[in-house]
Write a protein that holds these residues in place. Structure first.
Motif, PDB file in Angstrom:
ATOM      1  N   TYR A  85       0.829  -1.210   0.000  1.00 54.70           N
ATOM      2  CA  TYR A  85       0.000   0.000   0.000  1.00 54.70           C
ATOM      3  C   TYR A  85       0.863   1.259   0.000  1.00 54.70           C
ATOM      4  O   TYR A  85       0.586   2.223  -0.728  1.00 54.70           O
ATOM      5  N   THR A  86       1.904   1.278   0.816  1.00 54.95           N
ATOM      6  CA  THR A  86       2.772   2.454   0.921  1.00 54.95           C
ATOM      7  C   THR A  86       3.408   2.789  -0.422  1.00 54.95           C
ATOM      8  O   THR A  86       3.574   3.965  -0.773  1.00 54.95           O
ATOM      9  N   LYS A  87       3.767   1.765  -1.191  1.00 50.54           N
ATOM     10  CA  LYS A  87       4.340   2.008  -2.514  1.00 50.54           C
ATOM     11  C   LYS A  87       3.326   2.697  -3.431  1.00 50.54           C
ATOM     12  O   LYS A  87       3.682   3.584  -4.208  1.00 50.54           O
ATOM     13  N   LYS A  88       2.078   2.301  -3.342  1.00 44.40           N
ATOM     14  CA  LYS A  88       1.045   2.931  -4.143  1.00 44.40           C
ATOM     15  C   LYS A  88       0.847   4.384  -3.713  1.00 44.40           C
ATOM     16  O   LYS A  88       0.666   5.276  -4.545  1.00 44.40           O
TER      17      LYS A  88
ATOM     18  N   GLY B  96       2.445  10.400  -5.133  1.00 42.67           N
ATOM     19  CA  GLY B  96       3.028  11.649  -4.665  1.00 42.67           C
ATOM     20  C   GLY B  96       2.566  12.056  -3.290  1.00 42.67           C
ATOM     21  O   GLY B  96       2.646  13.227  -2.920  1.00 42.67           O
ATOM     22  N   LEU B  97       2.063  11.097  -2.505  1.00 42.74           N
ATOM     23  CA  LEU B  97       1.563  11.384  -1.167  1.00 42.74           C
ATOM     24  C   LEU B  97       2.403  10.649  -0.129  1.00 42.74           C
ATOM     25  O   LEU B  97       3.055   9.659  -0.440  1.00 42.74           O
TER      26      LEU B  97
ATOM     27  N   VAL C 178     -10.759   9.809 -10.772  1.00 43.05           N
ATOM     28  CA  VAL C 178     -10.575   9.880  -9.324  1.00 43.05           C
ATOM     29  C   VAL C 178     -10.301   8.468  -8.834  1.00 43.05           C
ATOM     30  O   VAL C 178     -11.078   7.543  -9.100  1.00 43.05           O
ATOM     31  N   LYS C 179      -9.185   8.319  -8.146  1.00 42.33           N
ATOM     32  CA  LYS C 179      -8.787   7.017  -7.641  1.00 42.33           C
ATOM     33  C   LYS C 179      -8.787   7.035  -6.112  1.00 42.33           C
ATOM     34  O   LYS C 179      -8.187   7.916  -5.495  1.00 42.33           O
ATOM     35  N   VAL C 180      -9.470   6.066  -5.529  1.00 38.68           N
ATOM     36  CA  VAL C 180      -9.460   5.887  -4.073  1.00 38.68           C
ATOM     37  C   VAL C 180      -8.862   4.516  -3.784  1.00 38.68           C
ATOM     38  O   VAL C 180      -9.356   3.496  -4.292  1.00 38.68           O
ATOM     39  N   VAL C 181      -7.806   4.492  -3.004  1.00 41.75           N
ATOM     40  CA  VAL C 181      -7.131   3.247  -2.639  1.00 41.75           C
ATOM     41  C   VAL C 181      -7.158   3.114  -1.119  1.00 41.75           C
ATOM     42  O   VAL C 181      -6.795   4.055  -0.414  1.00 41.75           O
ATOM     43  N   PHE C 182      -7.599   1.955  -0.632  1.00 44.12           N
ATOM     44  CA  PHE C 182      -7.579   1.746   0.812  1.00 44.12           C
ATOM     45  C   PHE C 182      -7.113   0.338   1.137  1.00 44.12           C
ATOM     46  O   PHE C 182      -7.214  -0.579   0.305  1.00 44.12           O
TER      47      PHE C 182
ATOM     48  N   VAL D 215      -5.837  -6.910   2.587  1.00 39.31           N
ATOM     49  CA  VAL D 215      -6.450  -6.681   1.283  1.00 39.31           C
ATOM     50  C   VAL D 215      -6.355  -5.203   0.912  1.00 39.31           C
ATOM     51  O   VAL D 215      -6.610  -4.327   1.740  1.00 39.31           O
ATOM     52  N   ILE D 216      -5.975  -4.937  -0.334  1.00 38.31           N
ATOM     53  CA  ILE D 216      -5.887  -3.570  -0.848  1.00 38.31           C
ATOM     54  C   ILE D 216      -6.941  -3.412  -1.947  1.00 38.31           C
ATOM     55  O   ILE D 216      -7.006  -4.221  -2.877  1.00 38.31           O
TER      56      ILE D 216
END
Length: 297
Positions: A132-135, A140-141, A249-253, A258-259
């Motif tokens: 997740y951190t890589k994504k 850029g966050l 718009v992309k939302v990743v959680f 599970v990602i």
């Protein structure tokens, strides 16, 4: 006088030895000073939901307005979606939907990835956190936990740079539009937000909803604090040449191991129109929250 045969004597000797070591066998096998490392805990989720059935029909009707103009059979086909090609449905699955009408086209894509660690010392959750951190970094966050270290590093090399200026620096473009046009050199992708053009304003003006002549910070790509274990939102405006442009718009959680990725895209039929960030973000986040609830059940 009783005589014991050689075979009986040997059997008695073996039994005696076994009895003597019955209570001390584990001690003899263990090595002094060696600690046994317990295997890391497995992830909470062992399977993934069926992606093309993960979104309710009522939600699809809202996200894909163009389908309302179709016949019932055509609507049903649109709402069925198209499953993403995958070779291990226990590890990764996805589904895509798309509809068009006279004013615009909309597409929705969801992706479920179940992360498994093959290192017994690393849990599935920890490995998922790394993925997740890589994504998040590619968008850029920075995660809240990483912000202090990053700030200290910048201060130590920046010679007293003003913190306010660093905060306003736009995130670096990762180059990943998560669409089929990522390799098209004629396209330009921007994280800068540009909303619908009000009458009488230049198309180059950015959203100024705060009345101060600056972009609305509430719509900027950002970390989301109230979605799963960790989450972020990215807003990408892609221009193809000098005409067509679309916003994704992309939302990743992440929830345990599970990602989940939600991508919601709108492309107006009129080349000068710009999709509204606020509406797309609200709908993408609403769907992401529903998916979180499904995993929590």
């Amino acid at each position: 006088m009783a005589y014991v045969t050689g075979t009986a004597l040997l059997a008695a000797f073996v039994v005696g030895c076994s009895a003597d070591t019955g209570t001390g066998g584990s001690a003899a096998d263990s090595k002094s000073g060696t600690e046994t490392v317990a295997a890391a805990a497995p992830g909470k989720y062992r399977t993934l939901p069926e992606p093309c059935r993960a979104v309710e029909s009522s939600t699809l009707k809202d996200l894909l307005p163009g389908a309302a103009e179709l016949t019932e059979d055509q609507q049903r086909k649109v709402h069925e979606g198209t499953a993403a090609v995958t070779y291990d449905t226990d590890r990764r699955v996805g589904c895509r939907w798309k509809s068009e009408d006279s004013s615009s086209s909309h597409s929705l894509f969801i992706d479920f990835e179940r992360v498994v660690s093959y290192d017994p010392a690393v849990s599935d959750d920890d490995r998922a956190r790394e993925v997740y951190t890589k994504k998040e970094t590619a968008a850029g966050l920075s995660s809240p936990s990483a912000t202090p270290d990053a700030t200290e590093s910048a201060e130590s090399t920046g010679g007293g740079e003003d913190k306010g200026e660093k905060k306003q620096t736009p995130p670096a473009d990762s180059g990943d539009t998560s669409g089929d046009t990522s390799g098209d050199a004629s396209e330009s992708t921007s994280h800068a937000l540009t909303g619908p053009t009000p009458e009488g304003k230049s198309t180059n003006d950015e959203n100024t909803d705060d009345g101060a002549g600056t972009p609305d910070e509430n719509l900027q790509p950002r970390i989301l604090d109230d979605l799963g274990d960790s989450a972020f939102l990215d807003d990408l405006l892609t221009r193809a040449g000098s005409t067509a442009q679309h916003r994704t718009v992309k939302v990743v959680f992440r929830t345990s191991n599970v990602i989940v990725t939600v991508e919601y895209t709108e492309q107006p039929a009129v080349s000068t129109a710009v999709p509204d960030s606020k509406e797309l973000q609200e709908k993408a986040q609403a769907l992401a929250r529903k998916l979180v609830d499904e995993f929590s059940e």
